[in-house]
Write an enzyme that holds these catalytic residues in place. Structure first.
Site, PDB file in Angstrom:
ATOM      1  NE  ARG A 104      -2.439   0.739   3.625  1.00  0.00           N
ATOM      2  CZ  ARG A 104      -3.182   0.963   4.689  1.00  0.00           C
ATOM      3  NH1 ARG A 104      -4.470   0.741   4.650  1.00  0.00           N
ATOM      4  NH2 ARG A 104      -2.643   1.382   5.802  1.00  0.00           N
ATOM      5  CB  THR A 108      -1.758   7.099  -3.336  1.00  0.00           C
ATOM      6  OG1 THR A 108      -1.198   5.772  -3.353  1.00  0.00           O
ATOM      7  CG2 THR A 108      -0.821   8.051  -4.079  1.00  0.00           C
ATOM      8  CG  ASP A 200       3.015  -2.284   9.243  1.00  0.00           C
ATOM      9  OD1 ASP A 200       2.961  -1.334   8.462  1.00  0.00           O
ATOM     10  OD2 ASP A 200       3.348  -3.440   8.879  1.00  0.00           O
ATOM     11  CG  ASP A 203       6.690  -2.532   9.991  1.00  0.00           C
ATOM     12  OD1 ASP A 203       7.405  -2.973   9.067  1.00  0.00           O
ATOM     13  OD2 ASP A 203       6.262  -1.362  10.032  1.00  0.00           O
TER      14      ASP A 203
HETATM   15  C1  PRP Z   1      -0.766  -4.413   4.762  1.00  0.00           C
HETATM   16  C2  PRP Z   1      -1.573  -5.681   4.924  1.00  0.00           C
HETATM   17  C3  PRP Z   1      -2.436  -5.690   3.700  1.00  0.00           C
HETATM   18  C4  PRP Z   1      -2.701  -4.227   3.488  1.00  0.00           C
HETATM   19  C5  PRP Z   1      -4.087  -3.926   3.973  1.00  0.00           C
HETATM   20  O1  PRP Z   1       0.266  -4.593   3.878  1.00  0.00           O
HETATM   21  O2  PRP Z   1      -0.776  -6.820   5.066  1.00  0.00           O
HETATM   22  O3  PRP Z   1      -1.816  -6.273   2.569  1.00  0.00           O
HETATM   23  O4  PRP Z   1      -1.749  -3.502   4.261  1.00  0.00           O
HETATM   24  O5  PRP Z   1      -4.443  -2.618   3.664  1.00  0.00           O
HETATM   25  P1  PRP Z   1      -5.564  -2.284   2.594  1.00  0.00           P
HETATM   26  O6  PRP Z   1      -6.709  -3.203   2.857  1.00  0.00           O
HETATM   27  O7  PRP Z   1      -5.881  -0.850   2.879  1.00  0.00           O
HETATM   28  O8  PRP Z   1      -4.988  -2.467   1.217  1.00  0.00           O
HETATM   29  P2  PRP Z   1       1.365  -3.444   3.605  1.00  0.00           P
HETATM   30  O9  PRP Z   1       0.934  -2.592   2.469  1.00  0.00           O
HETATM   31  O10 PRP Z   1       1.670  -2.744   4.892  1.00  0.00           O
HETATM   32  O11 PRP Z   1       2.605  -4.265   3.064  1.00  0.00           O
HETATM   33  P3  PRP Z   1       3.533  -5.348   3.828  1.00  0.00           P
HETATM   34  O12 PRP Z   1       2.695  -6.573   4.050  1.00  0.00           O
HETATM   35  O13 PRP Z   1       4.622  -5.569   2.841  1.00  0.00           O
HETATM   36  O14 PRP Z   1       4.010  -4.734   5.122  1.00  0.00           O
HETATM   37  N1  URA Z   2      -2.006  -2.740   7.212  1.00  0.00           N
HETATM   38  C1  URA Z   2      -1.602  -3.136   8.432  1.00  0.00           C
HETATM   39  O1  URA Z   2      -0.585  -3.825   8.566  1.00  0.00           O
HETATM   40  N2  URA Z   2      -2.320  -2.745   9.491  1.00  0.00           N
HETATM   41  C2  URA Z   2      -3.423  -2.010   9.389  1.00  0.00           C
HETATM   42  O2  URA Z   2      -4.059  -1.699  10.404  1.00  0.00           O
HETATM   43  C3  URA Z   2      -3.846  -1.606   8.104  1.00  0.00           C
HETATM   44  C4  URA Z   2      -3.123  -1.989   7.034  1.00  0.00           C
END
Ligand code: PRP
Ligand code: URA
Length: 209
Positions: A104, A108, A200, A203
C-alpha cells in the site's frame, strides 16, 4: 453474495488478544499467527468434497471417506500474508503456494503490485488468499483481480482482522469470494490503519521498523 464468516471460537479470540497486544514480540506474534491460521483453516476447508475409499481396519473391510483429489492453492499477499502460510499448510500439506506482492503506497494508500508467481494450473485450484489485515480492501481487491486475470475460478479470502470498509470493498468488487475473518474491528483511522487492530502486521511479523 458470497459468505462472510466471522469466527467466534474461544481459542481464536484468546490468541487474537495476544496478537493485538503491543507487548507481544515478533517470535510469539509469528507463532500465534500460525496457530490462528491453522484454526481458521479448519472452517475454511469445511466444504471440501469427500469421496469413499475402501480400507481394511485390523478387524474388517470398510468404506471410509477421504478428501477427494481437490487441488488447493495457498496465496499469501506479500509480505504479511506469509505469516499465515505455515498454519494453512499444516492442514493442507499438498497445497501449492503462489505469491502475490502488493504493498500500500503510504501517500496515496493505493495498492501497488510488484510480484506474482503462481502455480501454473490456478484455474483448476481452489485458491485460499491470505492476508492478516483487510483495511481499505485495496490490496485484497487488487490481488484477487490479479488472480482472476490469470484464470482463477475459485477464490476464498482469509484475514485475521478486517475493517467494515474492507469487507464492503471486497464484497462489491468480488461478490463471488467468500471472506473468513477472526474479527471485524470498529473502523479505520486517518492513515487507514485498523482500530483497534494490531498495528502494522508486516512490521510486527518481521521485526522491521
Ligand atoms: C498491509 C496488509 C495488507 C494491506 C491492507 O500490507 O498486510 O496487505 O496492508 O491494507 P488495505 O486493505 O488498505 O490495502 P502493507 O501494504 O503494509 O505491506 P507489507 O505486508 O509488505 O508490510
Ligand atoms: N495494514 C496493516 O498492517 N495494518 C493495518 O491496520 C492496516 C493496514
Amino acid at each position: 453474495m458470497a459468505k462472510l464468516v466471522v469466527f467466534d471460537h474461544p481459542l481464536i479470540k484468546h490468541k487474537l488478544t495476544f496478537i493485538r497486544d503491543k507487548n507481544t514480540g515478533s517470535k510469539e506474534f509469528r507463532e500465534l499467527v500460525t496457530e490462528v491460521s491453522l484454526l481458521m483453516g479448519y472452517e475454511v476447508t469445511r466444504d471440501f468434497p469427500l469421496e469413499e475409499i475402501e480400507i481394511e481396519t485390523p478387524l474388517t473391510k470398510m468404506k471410509s471417506q477421504v478428501i477427494s483429489g481437490k487441488k488447493v492453492g495457498i496465496i499469501p499477499i506479500l509480505r504479511a500474508g506469509l505469516g499465515m502460510v505455515d498454519g494453512m499448510l499444516q492442514l493442507i500439506p499438498t497445497a501449492k503456494v503462489g505469491h502475490v506482492g502488493v504493498y500500500r503506497d503510504p501517500e496515496t494508500l493505493k495498492p501497488v503490485e510488484y510480484y506474482c508467481k503462481l502455480p501454473q494450473d490456478i484455474e483448476e485450484r481452489d485458491l485460499i488468499v491470505l492476508d492478516p489485515m483487510l483495511a481499505t480492501g485495496g490490496s485484497a481487491v487488487a490481488a484477487i483481480n490479479f488472480l482472476k486475470e490469470r484464470g482463477a475460478q475459485s477464490i476464498r479470502l482469509v484475514n485475521l482482522i478486517a475493517a467494515p470498509e474492507g469487507i464492503k470493498a471486497v464484497q462489491e468488487a468480488h461478490p463471488d469470494v467468500d471472506i473468513y475473518v477472526a474479527s471485524v474491528d470498529e473502523r479505520l483511522n486517518e492513515h487507514a490503519y485498523i482500530v483497534p487492530g494490531l498495528g502494522d502486521a508486516g512490521d510486527r511479523l518481521f521485526g522491521t521498523k
